[in-house]
Design an enzyme around this catalytic site. Structure first.
Site, mmCIF file in Angstrom:
data_model
loop_
_atom_site.group_PDB
_atom_site.id
_atom_site.type_symbol
_atom_site.label_atom_id
_atom_site.label_comp_id
_atom_site.label_asym_id
_atom_site.label_seq_id
_atom_site.Cartn_x
_atom_site.Cartn_y
_atom_site.Cartn_z
ATOM 1 N N SER A 54 43.390 -16.175 2.545
ATOM 2 C CA SER A 54 44.433 -15.201 2.177
ATOM 3 C C SER A 54 45.678 -15.344 3.031
ATOM 4 C CB SER A 54 43.881 -13.774 2.300
ATOM 5 O OG SER A 54 43.525 -13.489 3.637
ATOM 6 N N LYS A 70 43.620 -3.911 3.000
ATOM 7 C CA LYS A 70 44.818 -4.559 3.521
ATOM 8 C C LYS A 70 46.059 -3.680 3.334
ATOM 9 C CE LYS A 70 43.183 -9.295 2.790
ATOM 10 N NZ LYS A 70 43.384 -10.555 2.050
#
EC number: 3.4.21.53
Length: 807
Positions: free
Chosen positions: A682, A725
């Site tokens: 990511s 996140k």
């Protein structure tokens, strides 16, 4: 063998495992290691001499030079036989002692420089001191032969006839049971008298041990004879009791068993087996061991709830209220539980619904299982599978073994008292396997609705129907669960709690629970909301709420101390005075940068305790095109960095970057907190943005954070953990979050407070990321350009290079 001088030779070396060879001693052993076989081949090709040395740890398959003793014996190979399985059986004869001066090489075999090591015979063989020790040694050896009757007569005669102190020490030490360390010490000793003393000491110790073993064996034999005597006496007592009519107790016991067996709802085969065992019990001595085994087995079988079941009492509205009362948040989980209950109402006979709750520690997986049992009105039993390595823990032991018992599944059924309880299989991801079997394979039958209607425990032996049992499992991760077992379960993920959820859980559940436990009330204790937020932000960092509960409990204990000591009449804890109770703050809140900087980009990462911001820094220096990656990065992140650099090289002209930067610039990519391992797919777009910023000297907007993976063609790939996140970005003060286009449906899971405060920008290509993250320098952008993309032809590389150098 290569002779260096008259006392030093170079020859192949072989490490012996659990053996010590002496000069003039013939020894045969098996060789299977590749290095050892290579050394034997080398020796046979030369002159059949090989250097044999014992290794210190017999478990080591590839010992290093410091793991091998320094003193060994140079031996001559007499015979080599090939054995099944690519192993060799070798017969050698010791020639002389040697000392390892140097191990020249370790591959393909051990090659050593060996120095001869003769004995220091300062005392003559016929001296008084030598004769005294020889007599003592022979007496001890005779005692050893008496205690240990397996010594061959040839060895005894050789020892008694010899008068050579050197020969007798090496001969006895090589033919009796001594530890490798003891034999090695004798081999390393160069004084003949000291050798005699050492062997006398070791032989005396061994004789004492053998004498003690002989006494123990005699006592055990006497005890066995006594047990047999008691058996015959008890048999006589039983016969006398039957003649006197005193055997009615056994008959009554068997009749009770038979009545219970007749009332069981089992198949005819199982009923016949139970009756047969009851009849055997009647015919056996009541005090015999086998009678006790049968009695225990019948008790376990008849205690199983073959006839007992509970009726489900399901009310969807009450279940909704109960779940909302016991658990805050977890909307998807509650919805799935209510669906499960609704299906049970519409189709009561449905089978095969096995749910696996997956999530980090402390998020409430076990408490959810208890709540499901309470809403259904079923009995609840929990089976802990953490650390289970033995298949018998699941299926049980054969009843013929001493101490045999049923497996954990049947034990849980027995504890619940019904044939349709809710059984929680806790920590199913932590089952292991070893030589005793694979418990996860045994779980396949337990959790398969097509097989578990006739589950056979090894101890019980008669089938038990598990199809009416509602199984729930919990796990922290799915990686360690075997695929066939995972296929039998429906996975429901429990994400980590957000900051707001932790606050509500602490206020609604943890505080009342801890205050009641510590004897506090609202009149003498108050924990304000700002203090709870402070605990969540600065004193705990976890996915669940276990540490949060511990901290609240700690505050309650400190409040108790002050109240009992009379220091205060009411304890009020706020964020201003919380450090008086908990000390300095353990964790600092993550914040974005104060200014827009070049080569620094805020990324977002998922961890087991939630999300967090992860700044990535890139520095560009004059050099030769080297790439440095630091920050304890895993393989996936290293590959992401390489992919980002390759993409930047392919688009250097469009990005206003010197096309030859890979030749004259060194790039250093660093992720701070280097002691913390980091990995995951990511960080590609974050690294690419930081590289473009550093190479083009373009600042990055500090209020922008991003997540996503990049391909060599600039596509942005989707990621996981978006909910955690985005919460981390919100907590750090980020205003804009760039996410992959494919992750737009996941925004439904993002908290409303985050959606209101943060702007989300979907990106399908890296161009979108760069245009929203970089602050373009107008001096670098040609007239008429939009600041996002510039088409530069190959012939304009020189102009771009000059711009890059003078910017």
């Amino acid at each position: 063998m290569y002779e260096i001088d008259e006392n030093t030779v170079r020859m192949p070396m072989l490490a012996l495992r659990g053996l010590v060879l002496f000069p003039n001693m013939i020894l045969h052993f098996d060789v299977g290691r590749e290095k050892s076989i290579a050394a034997l081949n080398k020796a046979m090709n030369d002159d059949q001499y090989i250097y044999l040395v014992a290794q210190k740890d017999i478990r080591d398959d590839d010992p290093q030079d410091y793991e091998i003793y320094d003193v060994g014996v140079v031996a001559q190979i007499r015979q080599i036989l090939k054995m099944p399985g690519d192993s060799l059986r070798v017969l050698v004869e010791g020639v002389y002692r040697g000392h390892t001066k140097e191990i020249v090489s370790t591959s393909p075999y051990l090659d050593a420089v060996v120095e001869k090591m003769p004995l220091n015979q300062t005392t003559k063989a016929g001296s008084v001191a030598s004769q005294a020790r020889m007599r003592t040694l022979k007496e001890l050896f005779e005692e050893y032969c008496y205690l240990y009757a397996k010594v061959p007569k040839e060895i005894i005669l050789n020892v008694l006839e010899t008068e050579d102190p050197v020969y007798i020490v090496e001969y006895i030490a090589g033919n009796i049971m001594l530890k490798v360390e003891q034999k090695q010490k004798i081999l390393e000793q160069s004084s003949a008298l000291k050798r005699l003393d050492m062997l006398i000491k070791y032989l005396d110790q061994e004789n004492k041990v053998l004498a003690l073993e002989k006494d123990i064996y005699a006592k055990v034999k006497d005890q066995i004879d006594e047990n047999q005597r008691e058996y015959y006496l008890r048999e006589q007592m039983r016969a006398i009791s039957e003649e006197l009519g005193e055997g009615e107790d056994v008959q009554t016991e068997v009749e009770d068993y038979q009545k219970k067996i007749a009332a069981l709802e089992v198949d005819e085969e199982s009923r016949e087996k139970l009756f047969k065992e009851a009849d055997r019990l009647y015919k056996m001595p009541s005090n015999s061991h086998e009678a006790a085994v049968i009695r225990s087995w019948l008790d376990v079988c008849l205690d199983l709830p073959f006839n007992d079941r509970t009726k489900d009492k399901i009310d969807i509205a009450k279940a909704q209220k109960y779940l909302d009362k016991e658990h805050y948040g977890l909307k998807k989980i509650k919805q799935r539980i209510l669906e499960l209950l609704a299906v049970r109402v519409m189709a009561p006979d449905i089978k095969g619904q096995i749910i696996c709750l997956v999530g980090p520690p402390g998020v409430g997986k076990t408490s959810i299982a208890r709540s499901i049992a309470a809403t259904m009105g079923r009995k609840y039993a929990r089976v802990s599978l953490g650390g289970v390595r033995d298949e018998s823990d699941i299926r049980g032991h054969r009843k013929t073994y001493i101490g045999a018992m049923p497996g954990r599944i049947i034990t849980a059924i027995q504890q619940a008292g019904t044939r349709n309880p809710l059984i929680l299989l806790d920590e199913i991801d932590k089952m292991g396997n070893d030589f005793r079997g694979d418990p996860s394979a045994a779980m396949l039958e337990v959790l398969d609705s097509e097989q578990n209607n006739a589950f056979r425990d090894h101890y019980v032996e008669i089938p038990f129907d598990l199809s009416e049992v509602l199984f729930l499992t919990t796990a922290n991760t799915l990686d360690t669960i075997p695929a066939p077992l995972l296929d039998r379960m429906e996975v429901i993920e429990l994400p980590s709690y957000t900051r707001e959820e932790k606050f509500q859980i602490a206020k609604r559940h943890l505080m009342p629970k801890q205050m009641k436990r510590h004897g506090l009330t609202g009149k003498n204790f108050k924990l304000y909301d700002d203090a709870i937020y402070d605990i969540i932000d600065n004193y705990t960092r976890e996915a669940g709420v276990r540490n949060l509960e511990r901290v609240v409990g700690s505050l309650c204990r400190k409040a108790d101390k002050r109240l009992v000591a009379g220091e205060m009449t009411k304890v009020n804890i706020r964020d201003k005075n919380i450090e008086e109770y908990l000390g300095a703050k353990k964790y600092k809140p993550e914040k974005i940068l104060d200014t827009d900087e070049v080569g620094v980009v805020t990324g977002l990462a998922w961890t087991s305790v939630g999300g967090e911001t992860m700044p990535i820094e890139v520095a560009v220096m004059e050099g030769s095109g080297k790439i440095e990656l630091t920050g304890s990065l895993g393989d996936v992140m290293k590959e992401s960095a390489k992919a980002a650099i390759s993409y930047v090289r392919s688009r250097a002209g469009d990005l206003l970057i010197d096309p030859e930067f890979y030749k004259n610039r060194d790039i250093h990519i660093h992720v701070p907190e280097g002691a913390v391992p980091k990995d995951g797919p990511s960080a590609g777009v974050t690294m690419c943005t930081a590289i473009v910023s550093a190479l083009s000297n373009t600042p990055v907007r500090r209020e922008v954070a991003m997540t996503g993976e990049i391909t060599l063609r600039g596509r942005v790939l989707p990621i996981g953990g978006l909910r955690e996140k985005t919460m981390a970005a919100y907590a750090a003060g980020v205003k804009t979050v760039i996410i992959p286009q494919d992750n737009v449906p996941d925004l439904e899971q993002v908290d409303d407070v985050v959606k209101e405060a943060v702007k989300f920008i979907p990106a399908a290509k890296i161009d979108t990321v760069l245009s929203n993250a970089l602050i373009r320098n107008p001096a670098l952008v040609p007239a008429g350009d939009d600041g996002c993309k510039t088409n530069v032809k190959l012939g304009e590389k020189k102009e771009i290079k000059n711009r890059f150098i003078t910017q």
